[in-house]
Scaffold this active site. Structure first.
Site, PDB file in Angstrom:
ATOM      1  N   ASN A   1      17.896  30.754 -95.547  1.00 48.82           N
ATOM      2  CA  ASN A   1      19.342  30.890 -95.314  1.00 48.82           C
ATOM      3  C   ASN A   1      19.599  30.486 -93.864  1.00 48.82           C
ATOM      4  O   ASN A   1      18.668  30.453 -93.047  1.00 48.82           O
ATOM      5  CB  ASN A   1      19.811  32.324 -95.638  1.00 48.82           C
TER       6      ASN A   1
ATOM      7  N   ASN B   1      17.616  43.488-102.858  1.00 48.41           N
ATOM      8  CA  ASN B   1      17.313  42.375-103.760  1.00 48.41           C
ATOM      9  C   ASN B   1      16.253  42.683-104.809  1.00 48.41           C
ATOM     10  O   ASN B   1      15.857  41.795-105.570  1.00 48.41           O
ATOM     11  CB  ASN B   1      16.884  41.145-102.951  1.00 48.41           C
TER      12      ASN B   1
ATOM     13  N   ARG C   1      10.122  34.233-102.121  1.00 47.25           N
ATOM     14  CA  ARG C   1      10.368  35.648-102.424  1.00 47.25           C
ATOM     15  C   ARG C   1       9.908  36.047-103.826  1.00 47.25           C
ATOM     16  O   ARG C   1       9.981  37.226-104.185  1.00 47.25           O
ATOM     17  CB  ARG C   1      11.864  35.990-102.226  1.00 47.25           C
TER      18      ARG C   1
ATOM     19  N   ARG D   1      22.567  32.012-104.762  1.00 48.09           N
ATOM     20  CA  ARG D   1      21.321  32.617-105.229  1.00 48.09           C
ATOM     21  C   ARG D   1      21.362  32.946-106.725  1.00 48.09           C
ATOM     22  O   ARG D   1      20.591  32.426-107.504  1.00 48.09           O
ATOM     23  CB  ARG D   1      21.030  33.884-104.428  1.00 48.09           C
TER      24      ARG D   1
ATOM     25  N   HIS E   1      24.813  35.892-100.067  1.00 45.54           N
ATOM     26  CA  HIS E   1      24.766  37.002-101.030  1.00 45.54           C
ATOM     27  C   HIS E   1      26.116  37.712-100.982  1.00 45.54           C
ATOM     28  O   HIS E   1      26.702  37.854 -99.889  1.00 45.54           O
ATOM     29  CB  HIS E   1      23.701  38.045-100.636  1.00 45.54           C
TER      30      HIS E   1
ATOM     31  N   ASP F   1      26.769  40.782-100.968  1.00 47.25           N
ATOM     32  CA  ASP F   1      26.805  41.960-100.087  1.00 47.25           C
ATOM     33  C   ASP F   1      26.876  41.601 -98.602  1.00 47.25           C
ATOM     34  O   ASP F   1      26.892  42.479 -97.751  1.00 47.25           O
ATOM     35  CB  ASP F   1      25.636  42.917-100.385  1.00 47.25           C
TER      36      ASP F   1
ATOM     37  N   ALA G   1      16.999  37.379 -89.982  1.00 43.80           N
ATOM     38  CA  ALA G   1      16.551  36.974 -91.327  1.00 43.80           C
ATOM     39  C   ALA G   1      17.727  36.905 -92.290  1.00 43.80           C
ATOM     40  O   ALA G   1      17.554  36.600 -93.470  1.00 43.80           O
ATOM     41  CB  ALA G   1      15.503  37.959 -91.843  1.00 43.80           C
TER      42      ALA G   1
ATOM     43  N   CYS H   1      21.520  45.375 -97.030  1.00 44.67           N
ATOM     44  CA  CYS H   1      20.366  44.622 -97.565  1.00 44.67           C
ATOM     45  C   CYS H   1      19.076  45.422 -97.473  1.00 44.67           C
ATOM     46  O   CYS H   1      18.158  45.201 -98.261  1.00 44.67           O
ATOM     47  CB  CYS H   1      20.114  43.362 -96.742  1.00 44.67           C
TER      48      CYS H   1
HETATM   49  N1  ARG Z   1      15.863  36.574 -95.763  1.00 40.27           N
HETATM   50  C1  ARG Z   1      16.398  37.201 -96.931  1.00 40.27           C
HETATM   51  C2  ARG Z   1      16.882  36.151 -97.915  1.00 40.27           C
HETATM   52  O1  ARG Z   1      17.415  35.166 -97.462  1.00 40.27           O
HETATM   53  C3  ARG Z   1      17.494  38.143 -96.566  1.00 40.27           C
HETATM   54  C4  ARG Z   1      18.014  38.917 -97.726  1.00 40.27           C
HETATM   55  C5  ARG Z   1      19.191  39.780 -97.394  1.00 40.27           C
HETATM   56  N2  ARG Z   1      19.538  40.581 -98.490  1.00 40.27           N
HETATM   57  C6  ARG Z   1      20.773  40.805 -98.951  1.00 40.27           C
HETATM   58  N3  ARG Z   1      20.934  41.657 -99.901  1.00 40.27           N
HETATM   59  N4  ARG Z   1      21.807  40.139 -98.500  1.00 40.27           N
HETATM   60  O2  ARG Z   1      16.740  36.272 -99.093  1.00 40.27           O
END
Ligand code: ARG
Length: 261
Positions: free
Chosen positions: A14, A63, A82, A131, A160, A162, A250, A256
């Site tokens: 991201n 997640n 992931r 995503r 995302h 959230d 990140a 998150c």
């Molecule tokens: N580095 C992670 C990703 O890009 C961060 C996830 C953040 N999570 C969230 N629920 N927004 O997947």
């Protein structure tokens, strides 16, 4: 929550992660994470998932899946970086006696990162565009027997749901309009009366204000401008600001780092 023992930026999936390779401070991340956990523990019980080497984003437990009434819809990650988290998440839910639900294997779905329960209006907001697959929403509606509203995300910084929308107590909804298509903004306006909408500006959105943990009247978040803090207080909410700068590198913050069970 999952302790950040192995948290780092080891790849880029991201825009927040760009230029942050190996630039997180482990000790500071642990201090910030612990402060968040202690804030939550004053109001709720926290269960933990054990951290694993080579899975730096496992800290972002939002997640892992979407939990509702003792059932979990497991996530299926978009990025291969992931996907190793999936088996670990599944085992945790099995060991903790959650009923396991799954979407068809060809659909990506990133759990509570893209699916937010809004108890005050008995609906599930579901995001797609970066995503989770667009078809996840109608399937979740059947699987969980709950009304869903599907929202299209258009700004890669808010990849995302959230990161740009947060259902709060008393029917309030905090969101960043710029993250959504015009149709999705209209869907939000149809479902949430104007006096319950808290639209934030880009500056607050970039502070990850929408990535808030809501526990009854309490809203726990990384940061918010004085104007937004006033607005939230006028809505009868109590704020707890807890800095999470290491995790912003990140692309994540308070919400998150948690999964509401
Ligand atoms: N580095 C992670 C990703 O890009 C961060 C996830 C953040 N999570 C969230 N629920 N927004 O997947």
């Amino acid at each position: 929550m999952c302790p950040p023992d192995h948290f780092e930026v080891a790849y880029v999936i991201n825009p927040w992660m760009e230029g942050q390779y190996a630039r997180t401070d482990v000790a500071r991340a642990l201090r910030q994470w612990t402060a968040l956990k202690q804030t939550i523990e004053r109001h709720a019980q926290v269960s933990q998932l054990s951290p694993r080497e080579n899975l730096p984003d496992l800290v972002f437990t939002a997640n892992a899946g979407l939990v509702m009434d003792g059932a979990v819809v497991l996530s299926r990650f978009r990025s291969k970086e992931r996907q190793g988290e999936e088996a670990i998440d599944r085992r945790w839910f099995e060991e903790h006696d959650f009923r396991i639900l799954e979407l068809p294997p060809e659909l990506t779905f990133e759990g509570a990162g893209d699916a937010l329960l809004d108890p005050s209006r008995a609906l599930l907001w579901v995001g797609h565009g970066f995503r989770s697959h667009k078809d996840a929403a109608p399937l979740l509606e059947t699987l969980l027997a709950t009304r869903t509203v599907s929202l299209t995300l258009i700004d890669p910084r808010f990849y995302h749901l959230d990161t740009c929308l947060a259902p709060l107590a008393d029917g309030f909804l905090m969101y960043y309009p710029g993250a959504f298509t015009e149709d999705s903004r209209a869907a939000i306006e149809t479902n949430v009366p104007a006096n319950r909408r808290i639209a934030v500006d880009e500056e607050d959105a970039l502070r990850f204000c929408c990535n808030a943990v809501a526990l009854n009247d309490l809203v726990i978040l990384n940061d918010a401008s004085p104007a937004l803090q006033d607005h939230l207080k006028q809505a009868g909410l109590t704020l707890a600001l807890t800095p999470l700068s290491e995790f912003l590198k990140a692309g994540g913050a308070a919400k998150c780092l948690t999964l509401n069970l």
